[in-house]
Design an enzyme around this catalytic site. Structure first.
Site, mmCIF file in Angstrom:
data_model
loop_
_atom_site.group_PDB
_atom_site.id
_atom_site.type_symbol
_atom_site.label_atom_id
_atom_site.label_comp_id
_atom_site.label_asym_id
_atom_site.label_seq_id
_atom_site.Cartn_x
_atom_site.Cartn_y
_atom_site.Cartn_z
ATOM 1 N N GLU B 174 -10.966 24.671 13.624
ATOM 2 C CA GLU B 174 -11.556 25.419 14.742
ATOM 3 C C GLU B 174 -12.809 24.743 15.241
ATOM 4 O OE1 GLU B 174 -14.640 26.348 13.569
ATOM 5 O OE2 GLU B 174 -13.778 25.584 11.687
ATOM 6 N N GLU B 317 -13.386 22.185 11.920
ATOM 7 C CA GLU B 317 -12.463 21.357 12.722
ATOM 8 C C GLU B 317 -11.119 21.160 12.032
ATOM 9 O OE1 GLU B 317 -14.041 17.473 13.611
ATOM 10 O OE2 GLU B 317 -15.839 18.266 14.570
#
Lengths: 351, 351
Positions: B174, B317
């Site tokens: 994310e 991420e």
């Protein structure tokens, strides 16, 4: 008096390490947010004398040897398994073969002193120092000359892998039924910890076997009384041929500025001998993982190394090293392939 | 009343898991000596309903969204960084791009609710639920309908990756400046832990910022008073668009028997929502790593997950997930590629 000739170890390059740290701080991520991967990339920069070290060719060197101390009933497996497993390595069926393929590392198998003649095989390097060591519970493992021979063979293998095959990183692995016992003896001798604190279950001995193993280490220390500051004497009195070979491998790799990923318990004992012989080797070492073998933590602490992985593994062969080599490669790629804040037009933190 | 339609989650296959465990015990290594890798292979067998699960195609899905709560000064970076980093992902310059390439996983970038219109890009999936959430310190993050929409989008993305691209394993990632705050709020609401126990430094706020963040979570819980057993309400009141999308992604993957490697703090908050909505998702989850973010351990404990890696990472991420996907692949390869004692003619242990 046996002469051991050791290569010079170049110093770790603090400037290249500092340049790598500066670059890490400009990459598009919060400072330090890749944790151990960042630290690893910085160490690799210092080793390679380059702010953008590259890891392309990777190898795990698996050294095999037998141990006279198996006569004391210290292993759950018969001695013939050393030979059988070397053949398994050569046929590609062992865990290290699978993990080597997975991470793209070649596997180099070395007979340093298996207690049988192995069939010739194009992938088998033969550096046999003897047909297994003598029983350390009653006397020295090998002669001083054999200890020198084992270390020098390891140095030569490292140098030839680096010069002829352009290996950028080397992992250590081993196979030798009974070899957690000499490793524990080396750890106890060097750290001064009582044998019961450093012996573990190896391939899976029971409580009675564990008590027996601690007593065997105790006897080995009494029978041999090694000088804990003399790496060659430690190897000659307590070692294994593969342990000496691995110590040499580490010294040889460090002499050529190539990082060494040490695997588990046995490799760590070899690292303690390498560092006792050549303290300059220390910054070239990366600890792959925390082995489940009791005593491993004490040994890593003595070396001042913090393991990258903690996967409850205790197989050896270089399996932990293979996984950690992949992390080292990832660390280098982060350093050279990530965009900086400037490159990417990303705003850095406020204030 | 908003209706959320959730797919059925097939049960974890205990028989396939038992068959994988039996095979592990016949492979040429001491029983259990590959530790977490063995356990992981067994879990993957139970998920895939196969004693020899295969991982060939791998993906990390990185969902991005913005957060109204940044108005409270909870992040060290300005909100525009969410958009800038999505562009960095699309240009291949972020850490997740590098690690995705390293482990051979494709990276799928999804705009779930970034606060700006992103330039069209062939690799960008647009599922924008809104231009950032509302400020949870004063009211709900999104409407119940938006929460449904976020989860359903995630389910659909998972199903389409699995059906159209034959993905065998999915990692979660994310990007969203401020998103550790809603994640901490979700964790506090579900576990009942005080906010100060679950908030962390995120991208790197100082002590004053940390205290402010805990107070903001406290206010979010007071303002919204969510029912901790209602996953949809938790998302609507406290969530982020990318958190809802990731929860849906997990449910969608589990519905197709595909394992999900959850990354760090934010992904784990999404997993808590997924499991609250669909408890059957739980056995499909693999925790990649122990984040440095405070509170992550509490959340993993609530889920009953033990992380594979502990590398001091806190980037998000999907970077931890990428590394762990490589371990999952290694685990499967061990199970299918290693020789058994019988195959290799290796003697098993004595007694």
């Amino acid at each position: 008096m046996t002469q051991l000739s050791l290569p010079e170890i170049p110093p770790y390059d603090e400037q290249a390490a500092a340049a790598a740290r500066q670059r890490q701080n400009r990459l598009t991520k919060p400072t330090g947010s890749l944790g151990r991967l960042e630290e690893l990339s910085i160490q690799l920069a210092g080793i390679a004398r380059s702010a953008a070290p590259r890891i392309e060719r990777k190898a795990v060197v698996v050294m095999a040897g037998d141990h006279g101390v198996v006569a004391e009933g210290v292993s759950a497996y018969p001695q013939v398994v050393t030979t059988q497993m070397v053949n398994n390595f050569l046929n590609g069926g062992a865990a290290i073969n699978v993990l080597g393929r997975h991470v793209g590392a070649e596997i180099v198998i070395v007979d340093m002193g298996v207690a049988a003649d192995l069939d010739p095989h194009p992938d088998l390097l033969v550096n046999k120092i003897g047909y297994g060591t003598a029983n350390i519970a009653v006397g020295p493992a090998m002669t001083p000359a054999q200890a020198v021979q084992a270390i020098e063979a390891g140095i030569e293998i490292a140098v030839s892998l680096i010069e002829q095959r352009q290996i950028d990183i080397v992992g250590t692995g081993e196979m030798g039924i009974g070899n957690t016992t000499p490793s524990a003896a080396i750890a106890a001798a060097i750290t001064g910890q009582p044998p019961a604190e450093v012996v573990g279950r190896g391939t899976g001995i029971d409580d009675a076997g564990l008590a027996r193993k601690a007593a065997v280490v105790e006897r080995a220390l009494e029978a041999n009384n090694p000088n804990p500051e003399d790496g060659l004497e430690l190897l000659h009195k307590l070692g294994g041929f593969e342990i000496g070979g691995l110590a040499g491998l580490m010294i040889g790799a460090a002499s050529r500025r190539v990082p060494v990923v040490i695997d588990g318990f046995i490799s760590t004992a070899a690292a303690m001998i390498a560092v006792t012989l050549s303290p300059g080797v220390r910054p070239y070492l990366i600890a792959a993982h925390q082995s489940q073998e009791r005593g491993h933590r004490i040994m890593l602490d003595w070396l001042g190394l913090s393991p990258l992985l903690d996967m409850d593994m205790r197989l050896g062969e270089g399996t932990g090293a293979a996984l950690a080599i992949s992390l080292a490669e990832a660390a280098c790629r982060i350093l050279s392939e990530m965009a900086t804040f400037d490159d990417a037009g990303v705003s850095d933190r406020e204030g």
